[in-house]
Structure formats: C-alpha cells, structure tokens
Scaffold this active site. Sequence first.
Site, mmCIF file in Angstrom:
data_model
loop_
_atom_site.group_PDB
_atom_site.id
_atom_site.type_symbol
_atom_site.label_atom_id
_atom_site.label_comp_id
_atom_site.label_asym_id
_atom_site.label_seq_id
_atom_site.Cartn_x
_atom_site.Cartn_y
_atom_site.Cartn_z
ATOM 1 C CE LYS A 93 -29.280 -51.750 -20.465
ATOM 2 N NZ LYS A 93 -28.765 -50.512 -19.839
ATOM 3 C CD GLU A 133 -30.785 -54.995 -28.405
ATOM 4 O OE1 GLU A 133 -31.101 -56.181 -28.616
ATOM 5 O OE2 GLU A 133 -31.094 -54.385 -27.351
ATOM 6 C CB SER A 163 -30.621 -47.467 -13.503
ATOM 7 O OG SER A 163 -29.921 -46.354 -14.039
HETATM 8 C C1 LIG Z 1 -29.191 -49.234 -20.136
HETATM 9 C C2 LIG Z 1 -29.256 -48.407 -18.945
HETATM 10 C C3 LIG Z 1 -30.347 -47.538 -18.708
HETATM 11 C C4 LIG Z 1 -31.450 -47.318 -19.696
HETATM 12 O O1 LIG Z 1 -32.230 -48.436 -19.970
HETATM 13 P P1 LIG Z 1 -33.701 -48.621 -19.408
HETATM 14 O O2 LIG Z 1 -34.190 -49.812 -20.158
HETATM 15 O O3 LIG Z 1 -34.484 -47.391 -19.732
HETATM 16 O O4 LIG Z 1 -33.608 -48.863 -17.963
HETATM 17 C C5 LIG Z 1 -30.387 -46.840 -17.513
HETATM 18 N N1 LIG Z 1 -29.400 -46.943 -16.605
HETATM 19 C C6 LIG Z 1 -28.337 -47.753 -16.797
HETATM 20 C C7 LIG Z 1 -27.291 -47.812 -15.733
HETATM 21 C C8 LIG Z 1 -28.229 -48.510 -17.959
HETATM 22 O O5 LIG Z 1 -27.165 -49.297 -18.133
#
Ligand SMILES: *Cc1c(COP(=O)(O)O)cnc(C)c1O
Length: 399
Positions: free
Chosen positions: A90, A112, A380
């Site tokens: 993010k 948000e 992610s």
């Molecule tokens: C917020 C988040 C997501 C989901 O958000 P996307 O916009 O779909 O990437 C996925 N993995 C992590 C670690 C997150 O913090």
Amino acid sequence: MKTYQVDENGYYGQFGGAYVPEILYKTVEDLKKAYLPIIESKEFQDEYRALLRDYVGRPSPLYLAKRMSEKYGCQLYLKREDLNHTGAHKINNAIGQILIAKKMGKKRIVAETGAGQHGVATATVCALMNMPCRVYMGATDVKRQHVNVERMKMLGAEVFPVESGNKTLKDATNEAIRDWCCHPADTFYIIGSTVGPHPYPDMVARLQSVISEEIKWQLKEKIGRDYPDYLMACVGGGSNAAGTIYHYIDDERVKIVLGEAGGLGVDTNMTAASMQIGTLGILHGSRIKLMQTEDGQIIEPYSISAGLDYPGTGPIHCNLYETGRAQVLPANDDEALRAAFELTRLEGIIPALESAHALALLPKIKDQLKPTDVVVLTVSGRGDKDLDTYLAHRSEIDN
Ligand SMILES: *Cc1c(COP(=O)(O)O)cnc(C)c1O
C-alpha cells in the site's frame, strides 16, 4: 489489438467511469487532467523513484521458493511486497498520491480505512511530507483494529470514528467522500485501492505498476525471459493484483489467476467474493460488480481477512473476470489459513492473511501446472498484524 487498459472515458469494458456528485465534478476533472502529466514528469519520477528506493526499500526481492515449488510442481517465485516499509504494497500508492497532491497544491489529506493498513500507509506519508491528515474509520473497525489506530495517531494523523451504517469500511468511505465534498479545493483524497471514480483506478494501478516493472527485469535476470507463465495475486479492491499484472495485462502468453475472499463459502451469506456473486451497480463513484440486494442495498461482506472485506472489486478486475482474461477463484477462510501456515513452515515467511488467499489457489490450480511453468505470486504483505488470528486458529490447522 485488444486492450484491457482504461479507455479515454475511464471505462474498462462496461466497468468504471466517474459517477460523482455535482459538487465534486470539478475536483475530479482537475485530477483527471493533472494525474498523467504529473506522473510522467521527470520531477515526479525522480522524487517517487528515490523514495521507493531509499524509504520503501525497493526493489522488493523476487524469491524462488524451492520447497513450495517442489510441492506444487512448478517454478514458484514470490514477489516480496511484505518486505516494504510498513509491511505491504500500500505504501507504493500512498507515496505516489501524496506527491501528486503536493504538485496540485493541496494542503490537506483525507483517507478511509477498514483494517487500518491504508490508514497507516497514508499517515506515514503525511508524517513524511508534513501534511495534516484525517483518516475516517468505522467505529466497529476502530475497536477491532486498535493497534493500527494507535499507529496512525502516533504518526500524527487524526482518526475519525464513523458511527453511521454498519460502522465499517463502506461507511468510512462515505464519510471521507462527504469531507472531500466540503473541502474540494484544498483537500486531496488518497484512495487505497483501484476503486473509486476515474481516474483513481488507473492512477492507483500506475503507482503500483512498479511491481510488474520489477518482475520483468528480475525474471530476465533469473530465467533469461522477462515474462512468467502465470501471475497470481489476491484481490480486495484490486491494487496489488493490478500492480502485479500491469505490464502483462495485454500479453496473452501470461495467464492471470486471482484470489478473492470466499469467507465461509460463496454459497453462504458470509463471503466477500463479489466477482462470483456480485451484480452490476455503482459504488463509490464507479460501476462495478458488487454485493447487493435486489433493491440495491449493499450486503455487508465477510472475510477472515480485514483487507479483503469490501463489498465490490475495482473495475479493472471486474472486466478481466467478465472477459475471461483472468481466472478468478474464491479462497475460503480455512483454505487461506492453511496456506498461511504452509508458507510459514515451508519457506519461513509468515504472510498477511490477504496474501494467503493467493497462496490458497495453488492447490486449486496444481493440476494445470507443468514442472517448467514459471509462476510469480505476489505476497502483498506480512503477517505480523494477523498473529492473533493465526494463534486463534492454530489448533485447527497445525497439528
Ligand atoms: C489492503 C491489502 C490487500 C487488499 O487490497 P488490494 O487493493 O486488493 O491489493 C491485500 N493485501 C494486503 C497485505 C493488504 O494490506
């Protein structure tokens, strides 16, 4: 050539667009005119790239996971967004958007947040850039995500608990939009995923596209060709997936497999698999597939993973799903938990619960994988924030 990128009107096939109230029309138009020239300018690129390198810690490694590869009969590479500063992808987007906000002369940031991850990323870049920051968060989530609330406050952000509706992400988003409507001239709304009115989905996808840009040269270095056979990622709003596929989206040699949150199962009421069960509607300024009743009331989504707990999915992925360009599969809570424990034990990497929804697809597609197939899966985020959940379920999974 067929393209899956945004068209000049802000649509991906039938999805997307900018459905905003009159009062925001000019603000969104201004952003639409400004974002591409800014992103493409040398000044922006120099500053953005330097921060990604020295502050975020990019490039993130592309790691050949040998034991997992053996288990699933392929060459599995993990794209390690979990190693970024603040623990997830993010931050790539938050840094990009705050630089755009500054170039547009904005003085104040609103955001948000649901689980608090985007709130923390935004509060982080606001501290870095010395910008006042207000984060809207549902009152229920404020209680559930106490640690992230304290992190945001420590970073200097004002956390505003939202008491309307179900007091979760959707309500926080409504409140952030309301704030933006009241201060359109001086306030920049940093959206955390590939959702919201055009140009947000395209802007966020471009800011996250550094992920696939790196995958290209990293693969070239490691295997001598710059594309994989498969790309895999989890999808909440869609930003880490969009970044993972950005430079391959029109390259049909590359198969795309995305995991959305099945919750307790897509045939139960406890799910967040909006692409499987959603219907066409408008949410937060964008035409997408969303979970709604016949008369258009939003159905509260459910997933064990707070970051995937959104009643829709961004327009990019709705289009990939509808056109068949991407294979989108649900991963249920228990499957994600099992996948998280498996990665931890086989590779010594504790993933975020969200990322575990991508890992949980490996058993589902195992039969279609060949030993020579190169699979790149984006991790992610890291799992520190999910430790309580992992501990609570450990006995069911890990015996
Ligand atoms: C917020 C988040 C997501 C989901 O958000 P996307 O916009 O779909 O990437 C996925 N993995 C992590 C670690 C997150 O913090």
